[in-house]
Scaffold this active site. Structure first.
Site, PDB file in Angstrom:
ATOM      1  N   ASN A 100       0.819  -1.213   0.000  1.00 12.95           N
ATOM      2  CA  ASN A 100       0.000   0.000   0.000  1.00 12.95           C
ATOM      3  C   ASN A 100       0.850   1.258   0.000  1.00 12.95           C
ATOM      4  O   ASN A 100       1.918   1.300   0.611  1.00 12.95           O
ATOM      5  CB  ASN A 100      -0.935   0.002   1.218  1.00 12.95           C
ATOM      6  CG  ASN A 100      -1.899  -1.160   1.170  1.00 12.95           C
ATOM      7  OD1 ASN A 100      -2.029  -1.812   0.133  1.00 12.95           O
ATOM      8  ND2 ASN A 100      -2.569  -1.444   2.272  1.00 12.95           N
ATOM      9  N   HIS A 117       5.708  -0.631  -2.818  1.00 11.68           N
ATOM     10  CA  HIS A 117       5.272   0.162  -3.971  1.00 11.68           C
ATOM     11  C   HIS A 117       5.367   1.665  -3.714  1.00 11.68           C
ATOM     12  O   HIS A 117       4.696   2.455  -4.375  1.00 11.68           O
ATOM     13  CB  HIS A 117       3.851  -0.243  -4.391  1.00 11.68           C
ATOM     14  CG  HIS A 117       3.779  -1.655  -4.920  1.00 11.68           C
ATOM     15  ND1 HIS A 117       2.608  -2.376  -4.994  1.00 11.68           N
ATOM     16  CD2 HIS A 117       4.748  -2.478  -5.404  1.00 11.68           C
ATOM     17  CE1 HIS A 117       2.866  -3.578  -5.506  1.00 11.68           C
ATOM     18  NE2 HIS A 117       4.157  -3.664  -5.747  1.00 11.68           N
ATOM     19  N   CYS A 125      11.421  11.878  -9.502  1.00 14.39           N
ATOM     20  CA  CYS A 125      11.678  12.323 -10.868  1.00 14.39           C
ATOM     21  C   CYS A 125      12.201  11.122 -11.649  1.00 14.39           C
ATOM     22  O   CYS A 125      13.300  10.631 -11.369  1.00 14.39           O
ATOM     23  CB  CYS A 125      12.707  13.457 -10.876  1.00 14.39           C
ATOM     24  SG  CYS A 125      13.200  13.903 -12.556  1.00 14.39           S
ATOM     25  N   CYS A 173      11.332  19.315 -11.232  1.00 16.90           N
ATOM     26  CA  CYS A 173      12.462  18.766 -10.478  1.00 16.90           C
ATOM     27  C   CYS A 173      13.532  19.830 -10.222  1.00 16.90           C
ATOM     28  O   CYS A 173      13.918  20.560 -11.137  1.00 16.90           O
ATOM     29  CB  CYS A 173      13.052  17.585 -11.236  1.00 16.90           C
ATOM     30  SG  CYS A 173      14.446  16.826 -10.397  1.00 16.90           S
ATOM     31  N   CYS A 176      16.758  18.660 -12.456  1.00 18.22           N
ATOM     32  CA  CYS A 176      16.817  18.612 -13.925  1.00 18.22           C
ATOM     33  C   CYS A 176      15.692  19.412 -14.608  1.00 18.22           C
ATOM     34  O   CYS A 176      15.713  19.560 -15.828  1.00 18.22           O
ATOM     35  CB  CYS A 176      16.779  17.154 -14.404  1.00 18.22           C
ATOM     36  SG  CYS A 176      15.177  16.375 -14.159  1.00 18.22           S
ATOM     37  N   GLU A 241     -12.281 -12.998   0.023  1.00 19.20           N
ATOM     38  CA  GLU A 241     -12.376 -13.723  -1.254  1.00 19.20           C
ATOM     39  C   GLU A 241     -11.216 -14.691  -1.412  1.00 19.20           C
ATOM     40  O   GLU A 241     -10.129 -14.465  -0.886  1.00 19.20           O
ATOM     41  CB  GLU A 241     -12.298 -12.731  -2.432  1.00 19.20           C
ATOM     42  CG  GLU A 241     -13.279 -11.586  -2.393  1.00 19.20           C
ATOM     43  CD  GLU A 241     -14.685 -11.988  -2.786  1.00 19.20           C
ATOM     44  OE1 GLU A 241     -14.842 -13.021  -3.471  1.00 19.20           O
ATOM     45  OE2 GLU A 241     -15.617 -11.274  -2.376  1.00 19.20           O
TER      46      GLU A 241
HETATM   47  C1  BJW Z   1     -10.158  -7.363   1.707  1.00 20.58           C
HETATM   48  C2  BJW Z   1     -11.092  -6.490   2.257  1.00 20.58           C
HETATM   49  C3  BJW Z   1     -11.114  -6.384   3.663  1.00 20.58           C
HETATM   50  C4  BJW Z   1     -11.296  -6.397   0.120  1.00 20.58           C
HETATM   51  N1  BJW Z   1     -10.268  -7.112   4.400  1.00 20.58           N
HETATM   52  N2  BJW Z   1      -9.326  -8.082   2.466  1.00 20.58           N
HETATM   53  C5  BJW Z   1       2.819 -11.139 -16.676  1.00 20.58           C
HETATM   54  C6  BJW Z   1       3.004 -12.124 -15.712  1.00 20.58           C
HETATM   55  C7  BJW Z   1       3.610 -11.835 -14.502  1.00 20.58           C
HETATM   56  C8  BJW Z   1       4.029 -10.537 -14.217  1.00 20.58           C
HETATM   57  C9  BJW Z   1       3.848  -9.572 -15.162  1.00 20.58           C
HETATM   58  C10 BJW Z   1       3.246  -9.873 -16.365  1.00 20.58           C
HETATM   59  N3  BJW Z   1       3.181  -8.715 -17.083  1.00 20.58           N
HETATM   60  C11 BJW Z   1       3.725  -7.713 -16.359  1.00 20.58           C
HETATM   61  C12 BJW Z   1       4.135  -8.217 -15.195  1.00 20.58           C
HETATM   62  C13 BJW Z   1       4.762  -7.475 -14.084  1.00 20.58           C
HETATM   63  C14 BJW Z   1       3.763  -6.630 -13.311  1.00 20.58           C
HETATM   64  C15 BJW Z   1       2.629  -7.529 -12.813  1.00 20.58           C
HETATM   65  O1  BJW Z   1       2.743  -8.206 -11.809  1.00 20.58           O
HETATM   66  N4  BJW Z   1       1.490  -7.528 -13.512  1.00 20.58           N
HETATM   67  C16 BJW Z   1       0.387  -8.440 -13.168  1.00 20.58           C
HETATM   68  C17 BJW Z   1      -0.850  -7.627 -12.814  1.00 20.58           C
HETATM   69  C18 BJW Z   1       0.169  -9.363 -14.330  1.00 20.58           C
HETATM   70  N5  BJW Z   1       4.503  -6.082 -12.195  1.00 20.58           N
HETATM   71  C19 BJW Z   1       5.213  -4.991 -12.330  1.00 20.58           C
HETATM   72  O2  BJW Z   1       5.239  -4.338 -13.353  1.00 20.58           O
HETATM   73  C20 BJW Z   1       6.037  -4.596 -11.123  1.00 20.58           C
HETATM   74  N6  BJW Z   1       7.364  -4.348 -11.516  1.00 20.58           N
HETATM   75  C21 BJW Z   1       8.147  -5.333 -11.998  1.00 20.58           C
HETATM   76  O3  BJW Z   1       7.760  -6.482 -12.069  1.00 20.58           O
HETATM   77  O4  BJW Z   1       9.391  -4.917 -12.396  1.00 20.58           O
HETATM   78  C22 BJW Z   1      10.167  -5.830 -13.177  1.00 20.58           C
HETATM   79  C23 BJW Z   1       9.656  -5.760 -14.598  1.00 20.58           C
HETATM   80  C24 BJW Z   1       9.925  -4.646 -15.339  1.00 20.58           C
HETATM   81  C25 BJW Z   1       9.461  -4.580 -16.672  1.00 20.58           C
HETATM   82  C26 BJW Z   1       8.692  -5.606 -17.206  1.00 20.58           C
HETATM   83  C27 BJW Z   1       8.384  -6.727 -16.418  1.00 20.58           C
HETATM   84  C28 BJW Z   1       8.890  -6.794 -15.104  1.00 20.58           C
HETATM   85  C29 BJW Z   1       5.503  -3.302 -10.532  1.00 20.58           C
HETATM   86  C30 BJW Z   1       4.144  -3.469  -9.963  1.00 20.58           C
HETATM   87  C31 BJW Z   1       3.632  -2.135  -9.472  1.00 20.58           C
HETATM   88  C32 BJW Z   1       2.183  -2.224  -9.010  1.00 20.58           C
HETATM   89  N7  BJW Z   1       1.668  -0.919  -8.885  1.00 20.58           N
HETATM   90  C33 BJW Z   1       0.339  -0.739  -8.340  1.00 20.58           C
HETATM   91  C34 BJW Z   1       0.020   0.761  -8.385  1.00 20.58           C
HETATM   92  C35 BJW Z   1       0.841   1.477  -7.330  1.00 20.58           C
HETATM   93  C36 BJW Z   1       0.708   2.940  -7.448  1.00 20.58           C
HETATM   94  C37 BJW Z   1      -0.657   3.430  -7.127  1.00 20.58           C
HETATM   95  O5  BJW Z   1      -1.195   3.160  -6.043  1.00 20.58           O
HETATM   96  O6  BJW Z   1      -1.204   4.099  -7.979  1.00 20.58           O
HETATM   97  O7  BJW Z   1       0.305  -1.232  -7.007  1.00 20.58           O
HETATM   98  S1  BJW Z   1      -0.911  -1.682  -9.166  1.00 20.58           S
HETATM   99  C38 BJW Z   1      -1.824  -2.067  -7.718  1.00 20.58           C
HETATM  100  O8  BJW Z   1      -1.776  -3.494  -7.488  1.00 20.58           O
HETATM  101  C39 BJW Z   1      -1.054  -1.416  -6.559  1.00 20.58           C
HETATM  102  C40 BJW Z   1      -1.136  -2.482  -5.514  1.00 20.58           C
HETATM  103  O9  BJW Z   1      -0.114  -2.299  -4.539  1.00 20.58           O
HETATM  104  C41 BJW Z   1      -0.996  -3.752  -6.308  1.00 20.58           C
HETATM  105  C42 BJW Z   1      -1.519  -4.974  -5.609  1.00 20.58           C
HETATM  106  O10 BJW Z   1      -2.871  -4.882  -5.394  1.00 20.58           O
HETATM  107  P1  BJW Z   1      -3.498  -5.417  -4.024  1.00 20.58           P
HETATM  108  O11 BJW Z   1      -2.938  -4.640  -2.911  1.00 20.58           O
HETATM  109  O12 BJW Z   1      -3.371  -6.873  -3.972  1.00 20.58           O
HETATM  110  O13 BJW Z   1      -5.013  -4.945  -4.168  1.00 20.58           O
HETATM  111  P2  BJW Z   1      -6.208  -5.618  -5.004  1.00 20.58           P
HETATM  112  O14 BJW Z   1      -7.210  -4.559  -5.241  1.00 20.58           O
HETATM  113  O15 BJW Z   1      -5.720  -6.358  -6.160  1.00 20.58           O
HETATM  114  O16 BJW Z   1      -6.797  -6.697  -3.994  1.00 20.58           O
HETATM  115  C43 BJW Z   1      -7.476  -6.325  -2.804  1.00 20.58           C
HETATM  116  C44 BJW Z   1      -7.815  -7.587  -2.050  1.00 20.58           C
HETATM  117  O17 BJW Z   1      -8.385  -7.204  -0.813  1.00 20.58           O
HETATM  118  C45 BJW Z   1      -8.848  -8.484  -2.757  1.00 20.58           C
HETATM  119  O18 BJW Z   1      -8.380  -9.814  -2.764  1.00 20.58           O
HETATM  120  C46 BJW Z   1     -10.099  -8.365  -1.852  1.00 20.58           C
HETATM  121  O19 BJW Z   1     -10.844  -9.583  -1.793  1.00 20.58           O
HETATM  122  C47 BJW Z   1      -9.477  -8.043  -0.532  1.00 20.58           C
HETATM  123  N8  BJW Z   1     -10.324  -7.280   0.396  1.00 20.58           N
HETATM  124  N9  BJW Z   1     -11.815  -5.897   1.278  1.00 20.58           N
HETATM  125  C48 BJW Z   1      -9.423  -7.925   3.805  1.00 20.58           C
HETATM  126  N10 BJW Z   1     -12.030  -5.540   4.298  1.00 20.58           N
HETATM  127 ZN    ZN Z   2      14.979  15.304 -12.097  1.00 21.04          ZN
END
Ligand code: BJW
Ligand code: ZN
Length: 271
Positions: A100, A117, A125, A173, A176, A241
Site C-alpha cells: 500500500n 510500492h 523524478c 524537479c 533537472c 475472497e
Molecule cells: C479485503 C477487504 C477487507 C477487500 N479485508 N481483504 C505477466 C506475468 C507476470 C508478471 C507480469 C506480467 N506482465 C507484467 C508483469 C509485471 C507486473 C505484474 O505483476 N502484472 C500483473 C498484474 C500481471 N509487475 C510490475 O510491473 C512490477 N514491476 C516489476 O515487475 O518490475 C520488473 C519488470 C519490469 C518490466 C517488465 C516486467 C517486469 C511493478 C508493480 C507495481 C504495481 N503498482 C500498483 C500501483 C501502485 C501505485 C498506485 O497506487 O497508484 O500497485 S498496481 C496495484 O496493485 C497497486 C497495488 O499495490 C498492487 C496490488 O494490489 P493489491 O494490494 O493486492 O489490491 P487488489 O485490489 O488487487 O486486492 C485487494 C484484495 O483485498 C482483494 O483480494 C479483496 O478480496 C481483498 N479485500 N476488502 C481484507 N475488508
Molecule cells: Zn529530475
C-alpha cells in the site's frame, strides 16, 4: 480452522511477517484496485499507472493521483492497521511488508515496515532519479501536501486545483527541471531494491507469514508468501475472497481484516 487453532502455531512462532494489500485499507474508505468496486474497474491502469502514461499526459495522471491523495489525506487507520501495529510488539522478530502507498500503517504506529510500492505523498523524478520525501515534495508543490489536501473539499479539488493543473502548475524537479511524478511504483518499473531485498530475505527465514487483503496477483510481491512457504513458513490468509494464494495457505480466514486481525491479536494477548 479457528483462531484457537492458529494460536498454538503463533505461540511457537518467533519470526513473523505480514504482507498487506489494498484490502486492509478498504474499511478506511480507500478503494481497492481489483474486484467489483476496484479502481481498475473504472480506470485503465495503462493510462494512469505507467511511465508511458505520465509522459503522454502528466496533467491527467496528476489529477488522478491528487484525487486519490485527497481521499487518503482524509482517511484514518482502521482496527486492521492497529492490530498489525500491535503484532509488532507481540513478536520478537517482525516485519510488515506492505504494497500500500497510503501510509496508514505508519499512522497506526507500525515502524518495522517496508513499502514495496512506495508512498503516494512522496515525489520521484523518473528523468534524473531524484527522490523527494513527503516534506520536501510538499514544499516543492504545496498542492500535493497532506495538510492542504485534507483542508479542501472534493469540489474545490476538482475545481480550483484541477484548473491550476490545466494552467500548467505541475511540480518541476530541482535537479533537472523535468516534471516530478508521484513516489509510487508503476507497472513495468522496478521496486525499490532495499525494500525488496529486506522483504525476500525476511520471508526466507520467517516462521509465519500473514497475507492480508491482497489479491496476490501483482509480481514480485505475490511471490513473497510462496517463497516463505518453500522455506517452511506457515502461511495464513485473511481475505473475504479466494485468491491464487489460497490453495497454498495453512490457515484461511474468510473475513475482513478489521474483524479478523483484532480477534487474533486479542487471543494472543490473552494467552
Ligand atoms: C479485503 C477487504 C477487507 C477487500 N479485508 N481483504 C505477466 C506475468 C507476470 C508478471 C507480469 C506480467 N506482465 C507484467 C508483469 C509485471 C507486473 C505484474 O505483476 N502484472 C500483473 C498484474 C500481471 N509487475 C510490475 O510491473 C512490477 N514491476 C516489476 O515487475 O518490475 C520488473 C519488470 C519490469 C518490466 C517488465 C516486467 C517486469 C511493478 C508493480 C507495481 C504495481 N503498482 C500498483 C500501483 C501502485 C501505485 C498506485 O497506487 O497508484 O500497485 S498496481 C496495484 O496493485 C497497486 C497495488 O499495490 C498492487 C496490488 O494490489 P493489491 O494490494 O493486492 O489490491 P487488489 O485490489 O488487487 O486486492 C485487494 C484484495 O483485498 C482483494 O483480494 C479483496 O478480496 C481483498 N479485500 N476488502 C481484507 N475488508
Ligand atoms: Zn529530475
Amino acid at each position: 480452522m479457528s483462531v484457537a487453532d492458529l494460536l498454538d502455531v503463533l505461540k511457537r512462532g518467533r519470526k513473523v511477517a505480514v504482507l498487506t494489500g489494498a484490502g486492509i485499507s478498504a474499511e478506511s474508505g480507500i478503494p481497492t484496485f481489483r474486484g467489483k468496486d476496484g479502481l481498475w474497474n473504472r480506470f485503465d491502469p495503462a493510462q494512469l499507472a505507467t511511465y508511458e502514461a505520465f509522459l503522454k499526459d502528466p496533467k491527467l495522471v496528476w489529477k488522478w493521483y491528487l484525487w486519490r491523495m485527497h481521499l487518503i489525506a482524509n482517511a484514518r487507520p482502521n482496527p486492521g492497521h492497529y492490530a498489525v501495529a500491535k503484532m509488532e510488539e507481540l513478536f520478537p522478530d517482525f516485519l510488515l511488508i506492505t504494497q500500500n502507498v497510503d501510509g496508514l500503517h505508519r499512522e497506526a504506529g507500525s515502524r518495522r515496515l517496508v513499502e514495496l510500492h512506495g508512498n503516494i505523498f512522496r515525489g520521484k523524478c523518473r528523468f534524473c532519479g531524484k527522490e523527494y520525501s513527503e516534506e520536501e515534495f510538499s514544499q516543492l508543490w504545496p498542492l500535493a501536501g497532506r495538510d492542504f489536501l485534507s483542508s479542501i473539499s472534493e469540489e474545490e479539488l476538482k475545481g480550483q486545483v484541477f484548473d491550476e493543473i490545466d494552467r500548467g502548475n505541475l511540480p518541476r524537479c530541482l535537479n533537472c527541471g523535468e516534471i516530478v511524478g508521484p513516489g509510487v511504483v508503476w507497472f513495468g518499473e522496478s521496486l525499490p531494491e532495499d525494500a525488496l531485498s529486506r522483504a525476500f530475505s525476511f520471508a526466507s527465514s520467517c516462521d509465519i507469514l500473514f497475507s492480508v487483503g491482497t489479491s496476490a496477483v501483482v509480481q514480485p510481491a505475490a511471490s513473497i508468501p510462496l517463497y516463505a512457504k518453500r522455506s517452511g513458513a506457515v502461511i495464513v490468509e485473511v481475505n473475504p475472497e479466494e485468491t491464487p494464494l489460497s490453495p497454498y495457505c495453512d490457515f484461511v480466514f474468510r473475513g475482513s481484516a478489521s474483524q479478523v486481525l483484532p480477534q487474533i491479536v486479542s487471543s494472543l494477548e490473552g494467552s
